[in-house]
Design an enzyme around this catalytic site. Structure first.
Site, PDB file in Angstrom:
ATOM      1  N   HIS A 245       0.838  -1.207   0.000  1.00 30.90           N
ATOM      2  CA  HIS A 245       0.000   0.000   0.000  1.00 30.90           C
ATOM      3  C   HIS A 245       0.868   1.250   0.000  1.00 30.90           C
ATOM      4  O   HIS A 245       1.884   1.323   0.701  1.00 30.90           O
ATOM      5  CB  HIS A 245      -1.017  -0.003   1.142  1.00 30.90           C
TER       6      HIS A 245
ATOM      7  N   ASP B  94       5.888   2.528   7.028  1.00 29.54           N
ATOM      8  CA  ASP B  94       4.499   2.104   6.751  1.00 29.54           C
ATOM      9  C   ASP B  94       3.841   3.052   5.751  1.00 29.54           C
ATOM     10  O   ASP B  94       3.283   4.050   6.144  1.00 29.54           O
ATOM     11  CB  ASP B  94       3.710   2.074   8.062  1.00 29.54           C
TER      12      ASP B  94
ATOM     13  N   GLU C  13      -5.431   1.951   1.857  1.00 28.39           N
ATOM     14  CA  GLU C  13      -5.284   0.797   2.765  1.00 28.39           C
ATOM     15  C   GLU C  13      -5.577   1.207   4.199  1.00 28.39           C
ATOM     16  O   GLU C  13      -6.217   0.485   4.955  1.00 28.39           O
ATOM     17  CB  GLU C  13      -3.860   0.218   2.667  1.00 28.39           C
ATOM     18  N   GLU C  14      -5.071   2.381   4.565  1.00 33.55           N
ATOM     19  CA  GLU C  14      -5.125   2.780   5.974  1.00 33.55           C
ATOM     20  C   GLU C  14      -6.550   3.063   6.454  1.00 33.55           C
ATOM     21  O   GLU C  14      -6.783   3.175   7.650  1.00 33.55           O
ATOM     22  CB  GLU C  14      -4.222   4.003   6.216  1.00 33.55           C
TER      23      GLU C  14
ATOM     24  N   ASP D 208       3.959  -5.083   3.623  1.00 35.62           N
ATOM     25  CA  ASP D 208       3.451  -3.937   4.366  1.00 35.62           C
ATOM     26  C   ASP D 208       4.327  -3.770   5.608  1.00 35.62           C
ATOM     27  O   ASP D 208       4.101  -4.414   6.623  1.00 35.62           O
ATOM     28  CB  ASP D 208       1.984  -4.208   4.745  1.00 35.62           C
TER      29      ASP D 208
ATOM     30  N   HIS E 170       2.694   4.978  12.647  1.00 37.10           N
ATOM     31  CA  HIS E 170       1.587   5.937  12.524  1.00 37.10           C
ATOM     32  C   HIS E 170       1.861   7.263  13.236  1.00 37.10           C
ATOM     33  O   HIS E 170       0.933   7.880  13.755  1.00 37.10           O
ATOM     34  CB  HIS E 170       0.275   5.310  13.008  1.00 37.10           C
TER      35      HIS E 170
HETATM   36 ZN   LIG Z   1       0.671  -0.542   6.462  1.00 32.49          ZN
END
Ligand SMILES: [Zn+2]
Length: 539
Positions: free
Chosen positions: A265, A277, A310-311, A342, A442
């Site tokens: 992603h 990420d 994706e998130e 991922d 994140h």
């Molecule tokens: Zn991810």
């Protein structure tokens, strides 16, 4: 439709050597040497892609989140590298729903509930300024799942208070709405917050929030003491549809009848630039694509996908697979296996492989035939070079979910996210015991300076090795191109160990759309499907 139907050529079972399988007019390629190819996908090249993605995020509000200029610019970079390498990347557009919660409140007899209520995803607004103040009502059956539960109860113009349990929040909401209620408070039936979703927008929904079990019980107690109890519910939200896209590119070389697919992603969370990420997976497959284009003729076509959205719920990969299921199931069948990447550069990394054979974790999902053999490509490689690895649960918590739900074999690699490293893992890989695999997961600190190049390097070689070896041969996974069996096999039978079993029916996809909730102006609550770790509950 049934999945993994054997290829007609193999069903014949006679002389099914590689040459016999090659489409007419296409020469069978000399295999790419996977070990040599593994040397070509370098940390330096991938770090350069990551640096570009980071610069792009910095110049575009600090992220690459769905619907942002950072996503568009990041995608343009991926496309430019692909085009330069001789690919013809294509965008596949799809719609996502984004909901912004500007404000919300729940008060009982003028006193705000504490801890705060959580608006259900896809809730409509009340009067945005004043909310609605009304009497409190409970269904005859506490779970409030259908019209019968509201039989004989006058809910007209009132705020319904309903326990979680037995049916979805959407069903509870619609049943209360049909009974005349103007708002709904759903309380948990276990400890903790009730962070729920209504699944998708519906014009028949009434405004709704979730509260903890004790809060629900307190409201019921107060109602017994005072039947004229008043509740005030206020939600101000906006819901918008917008377009985003996947990028898909494939090798010109290799048979289109047997496609090896790699995906990562490309979108980040809004909180940061998402370099681990999932810049790491995106850059890894990008460089693999670049190098593969220079590696001569392939037996099997290799297709690369950079997934959008994706998130906010694995939406891009779901769209890609759902679209094939609906419009071109034969093309879906031609995907021999799907490899997902991922996060492959976590600072406090582990080298982990999706545990398709369930040797460590029992999978909470159906594992398609051929997934174990796909996992073997990675684990055999690690074994061959003496590289330790661990299993990570084959749970569908990334973009392979849509593939496995539709019977496509899958595996993938992962260096860890918000889990904590164990002593055993430190013994295998070094790093910090008891610390998160990625302490910057994140956050704004998910930057190039924090990725682990050692872990990344190990993963890049494994990705490259697996890609080349599957570009040569997927026979262990799906029987395609398998050598002629020593004993001829009668037509209609399956040579043992050569053909993936047929059977698993296509499973309908769990949900069609996702949702990004923005509480206040900045904080973002992820609204993934319930299979995800941080999922919002549906029931
Ligand atoms: Zn991810």
């Amino acid at each position: 439709m049934p999945r993994r139907a054997p290829l007609p050529t193999l069903m014949a079972g006679i002389g099914a050597g590689l040459l016999a399988l090659a489409p007419a007019g296409i020469a069978v390629a000399a295999p790419v040497d996977p070990t040599a190819f593994a040397d070509t996908v370098t940390v330096d090249a991938v770090a350069e892609h990551l640096e570009r993605l980071q610069t792009i995020a910095a110049a575009n509000g600090g992220n690459r989140a769905v619907g942002t200029p950072g996503y568009e610019a990041g995608a343009a970079y991926i496309e430019s590298v692909l085009t330069e390498a001789g690919y013809t990347p294509e965008r596949q557009y799809f719609e996502v729903t984004q909901q912004t919660i500007d404000s919300h409140n729940l008060a009982i007899d003028g006193v705000d509930v504490d801890p705060e209520e959580i608006p259900l995803s896809y809730t409509p607004s009340t009067d945005p300024a004043t909310g609605v103040t009304a009497g409190v009502v409970v269904p005859g059956a506490a779970l409030g799942c259908d019209a019968a539960a509201w039989n004989g109860v006058d809910a007209t113009g009132k705020i319904a208070v309903v326990s979680r349990g037995e049916c979805s929040f959407a069903e509870k909401n619609l049943a209360a709405a049909a009974a005349g209620a103007v708002g709904i408070v759903i309380y948990n039936n276990t400890s903790g917050d009730l962070n729920g979703t209504l699944g998708e927008p519906d014009e028949d929904f009434i405004a709704g929030v979730g509260v903890q079990q004790a809060q629900g019980q307190a409201i019921l107690d107060a109602l017994v003491a005072n039947p004229a109890l008043q509740a005030t519910l206020q939600i101000d939200q906006t819901t918008e549809q917008e377009q985003t896209f996947n990028i898909v590119a494939e090798t010109s070389s290799g048979t289109a009848d047997n496609v090896v697919m790699l995906g990562a992603h490309l979108d980040s969370v809004p909180e940061g630039p998402g370099i681990n990420d999932n810049g790491s997976g995106s850059a890894a497959i990008l460089e693999t694509a670049v190098q593969l284009a220079q590696s001569g003729d392939l037996n099997n076509k290799v297709r690369f996908a950079w997934w959008g959205a994706e998130e906010i719920g694995l939406l891009g990969s779901a769209h890609y697979v759902d679209d094939l299921v609906a419009n071109d199931p034969a093309e879906l069948d031609r995907i021999a296996t799907y490899l997902n990447f991922d996060m492959v550069a976590s600072p406090n990394y582990v080298i982990s492989v999706y545990d398709a054979d369930q040797s460590t974790f029992e999978a909470p999902v159906e594992v398609p035939e051929g997934s174990v053999q796909t996992e073997d490509v990675f684990t055999d490689y690690f074994d061959s070079i003496g590289q330790p690895y661990v299993d990570t649960e084959f749970d569908g918590r990334s973009d392979y979910e849509a593939f496995i739900l539709n019977g496509i074999p899958a595996s993938g690699l992962f260096t860890g996210a918000d889990g904590e490293k164990t002593a055993e893992e430190v013994a295998l890989f070094g790093g910090e015991e008891g610390e998160q695999y990625d302490p910057n997961y994140h956050t704004p600190e998910d930057v190039l300076e924090n990725v682990n190049e050692e872990g990344l390097g190990i993963m890049l070689r494994a990705i490259a090795f697996a890609t080349a070896s599957l570009a040569n041969d997927t026979s262990a996974i799906n029987g395609y191109g398998a050598a002629q069996p020593e004993t001829p096999v009668a037509p209609g039978t399956t040579p043992a160990g050569q053909l993936a079993a047929t059977g698993a029916d296509a499973t309908p996809f769990l949900a069609s759309a996702g949702l990004l909730m923005i509480a206040g102006a900045a904080a973002v609550v992820l609204a993934r499907r319930r299979v995800l770790a941080d999922a919002r509950l549906e029931d």
